[in-house]
Scaffold this motif. Structure first.
Motif, short mmCIF file in Angstrom:
data_model
loop_
_atom_site.label_atom_id
_atom_site.label_comp_id
_atom_site.label_asym_id
_atom_site.label_seq_id
_atom_site.Cartn_x
_atom_site.Cartn_y
_atom_site.Cartn_z
N LEU A 289 -9.14 8.07 -18.96
CA LEU A 289 -8.95 7.16 -17.83
C LEU A 289 -8.66 7.89 -16.52
O LEU A 289 -9.11 7.45 -15.46
N VAL A 290 -7.91 8.96 -16.57
CA VAL A 290 -7.54 9.65 -15.32
C VAL A 290 -8.76 10.26 -14.62
O VAL A 290 -8.97 10.00 -13.43
N PRO A 291 -9.60 11.03 -15.30
CA PRO A 291 -10.78 11.56 -14.60
C PRO A 291 -11.81 10.49 -14.25
O PRO A 291 -12.41 10.53 -13.17
N VAL A 292 -12.03 9.53 -15.16
CA VAL A 292 -12.99 8.46 -14.88
C VAL A 292 -12.49 7.60 -13.73
O VAL A 292 -13.24 7.21 -12.83
N GLY A 293 -11.19 7.30 -13.74
CA GLY A 293 -10.61 6.55 -12.64
C GLY A 293 -10.73 7.29 -11.32
O GLY A 293 -11.03 6.70 -10.28
N GLY A 294 -10.52 8.61 -11.37
CA GLY A 294 -10.68 9.41 -10.17
C GLY A 294 -12.10 9.35 -9.64
O GLY A 294 -12.33 9.22 -8.43
N MET A 295 -13.07 9.42 -10.54
CA MET A 295 -14.48 9.35 -10.12
C MET A 295 -14.80 8.00 -9.50
O MET A 295 -15.50 7.92 -8.48
N LEU A 296 -14.28 6.93 -10.12
CA LEU A 296 -14.50 5.58 -9.57
C LEU A 296 -13.90 5.46 -8.17
O LEU A 296 -14.52 4.91 -7.26
N THR B 38 3.74 17.68 -7.03
CA THR B 38 4.59 17.87 -8.21
C THR B 38 4.06 18.96 -9.12
O THR B 38 4.70 19.32 -10.10
N LEU B 39 2.84 19.45 -8.82
CA LEU B 39 2.18 20.49 -9.62
C LEU B 39 1.87 20.02 -11.03
O LEU B 39 1.90 20.79 -11.99
N ALA B 40 1.59 18.73 -11.17
CA ALA B 40 1.29 18.15 -12.47
C ALA B 40 -0.17 18.31 -12.84
O ALA B 40 -1.05 18.21 -11.98
N LEU B 41 -0.43 18.55 -14.12
CA LEU B 41 -1.80 18.72 -14.61
C LEU B 41 -2.61 17.45 -14.42
O LEU B 41 -3.79 17.49 -14.06
N SER B 42 -2.01 16.28 -14.63
CA SER B 42 -2.73 15.02 -14.49
C SER B 42 -3.26 14.83 -13.07
O SER B 42 -4.33 14.27 -12.86
N ALA B 43 -2.50 15.31 -12.08
CA ALA B 43 -2.94 15.20 -10.69
C ALA B 43 -4.17 16.06 -10.44
O ALA B 43 -5.09 15.67 -9.72
N VAL B 44 -4.18 17.25 -11.02
CA VAL B 44 -5.34 18.15 -10.87
C VAL B 44 -6.59 17.49 -11.45
O VAL B 44 -7.67 17.50 -10.85
N VAL B 45 -6.44 16.88 -12.64
CA VAL B 45 -7.57 16.21 -13.30
C VAL B 45 -8.04 15.03 -12.46
O VAL B 45 -9.25 14.82 -12.27
N ALA B 46 -7.11 14.23 -11.93
CA ALA B 46 -7.47 13.08 -11.12
C ALA B 46 -8.20 13.48 -9.85
O ALA B 46 -9.21 12.88 -9.48
N VAL B 47 -7.70 14.51 -9.17
CA VAL B 47 -8.32 14.95 -7.92
C VAL B 47 -9.71 15.52 -8.18
O VAL B 47 -10.64 15.31 -7.38
N ALA B 48 -9.86 16.23 -9.28
CA ALA B 48 -11.19 16.74 -9.64
C ALA B 48 -12.16 15.57 -9.81
O ALA B 48 -13.31 15.62 -9.34
N GLY B 49 -11.70 14.51 -10.46
CA GLY B 49 -12.53 13.32 -10.62
C GLY B 49 -12.86 12.68 -9.28
O GLY B 49 -14.00 12.24 -9.05
#
Length: 333
Positions: A84-91, A310-321
């Protein structure tokens, strides 16, 4: 001043400054990417990256001095969805290209009389709440549980390694921001980069320290605009008996700050759609941003600056999306 008053006033002031800055400078990830992909102009992107660098320094300093506990933010959660995080980022990224602006920029434009942005805000806010707590909520929660993986951040590394990694990241961010000293030729963008970064830090400080109360805990948040836009729409309809939150007053502050700055610069004027086709494109963009931002746990500001600070991994994944989705949306336009 009690906790509630602190939240209300800090959100309003931070939002007001963000709105005025956005109106003055045109600060927006969508605009930064478009200008770079169209003409190679870097100053808007450099302003955004400078804001990120300032946000990282300030946020990590607050955490080091134990003024805030970043483990209590949604970005540092124990798990996040690998789907959901990367797909949501792409959307979200695709939607902001269709709507010609992210959630924050849409607020800024709406306040100066852009009726296209008003429609986008309604679509974004309603679709965000449909995804978070409405008819799509159960499906989102089920998929989130089925695809959950362990979260993580640079803070999980040993202290020495953490210091080296953060230093390297900041070095890269500052080198990009001041490459060829290009940003000094664009004073408004230079100012916006520093100001927006500081406002992210101010948001963390306000909710994590100023409003801290063991007997009346509040959510540790900073600037983000997907859920708060939906919450603002909801609050406007059922305000009786409800409490204002940091997010709602920040949204109201952005609108007020942008309006005042546009008024001072004589930039208030109504703008509408040029055709039904254009209207459909903006509606689709608003819905995509609302759904996508909810799935990705944030927008280009919420994840792109606040989450990454916050240097969180989930943020990196979301921004990449978000970046991938924005590129696809750019080609679609």
């Amino acid at each position: 001043m009690n906790v509630q008053d602190t939240l209300v006033w800090s959100g309003l002031v931070i939002g007001l400054l963000f709105g005025a800055t956005g109106q003055l400078s045109g600060f927006c990830l969508n605009r930064a990417l478009k200008e770079y992909w169209q003409s190679g102009a870097l100053h808007k992107a450099q302003s955004f990256v400078l804001a990120l660098a300032v946000a990282v320094i300030g946020t990590q300093a607050l955490a080091q001095f134990e003024w805030i506990d970043l483990s209590k933010s949604i970005y540092r959660g124990p798990t996040f969805s690998w789907l959901l995080v990367p797909v949501g980022g792409m959307l979200f990224g695709f939607g902001m290209m269709l709507a010609n602006g992210c959630g924050a920029r849409t607020l800024v434009l709406c306040a100066q009389g852009n009726l296209r942005s008003f429609v986008v805000l309604l679509c974004l806010g309603i679709s965000a709440y449909m995804t978070l707590t409405g008819v799509l909520g159960p499906l989102r929660q089920t998929l989130n549980q089925m695809t959950a993986v362990s979260g993580g951040s640079i803070a999980d590394l040993p202290v020495v390694a953490q210091g080296w990694v953060v230093s390297l990241i900041l070095l890269c961010l500052f080198v990009f921001s001041f490459w060829k000293l290009n940003l000094f030729k664009h004073k408004k963008d230079l100012f916006a980069g520093f100001m927006v970064g500081l406002l992210i830090v101010a948001g963390w400080f306000s909710t994590g320290w100023l409003a801290f109360d063991e007997f009346e805990p509040v959510n540790l948040v900073s600037l983000t605009f997907i859920a708060p836009i939906g919450e603002t729409i909801q609050y406007s309809m059922i305000a009786t008996g409800a409490k204002l939150s940091f997010g709602v007053t920040a949204v109201l502050g952005v609108l007020l700050g942008s309006f005042l700055m546009a008024w001072l610069r004589k930039g208030l004027h109504l703008q509408g759609f040029s055709s039904p086709k254009e209207m459909l494109r903006y509606i689709a963009g608003g819905i995509a941003m609302g759904v996508g931002g909810s799935l990705a746990l944030g927008c280009s500001i919420g994840q792109g600056l606040t989450g990454l600070s916050t240097l969180a991994l989930s943020a990196v994944v979301a921004v990449a999306g978000i970046l991938v989705g924005a590129r696809l949306g750019f080609h679609r336009n």
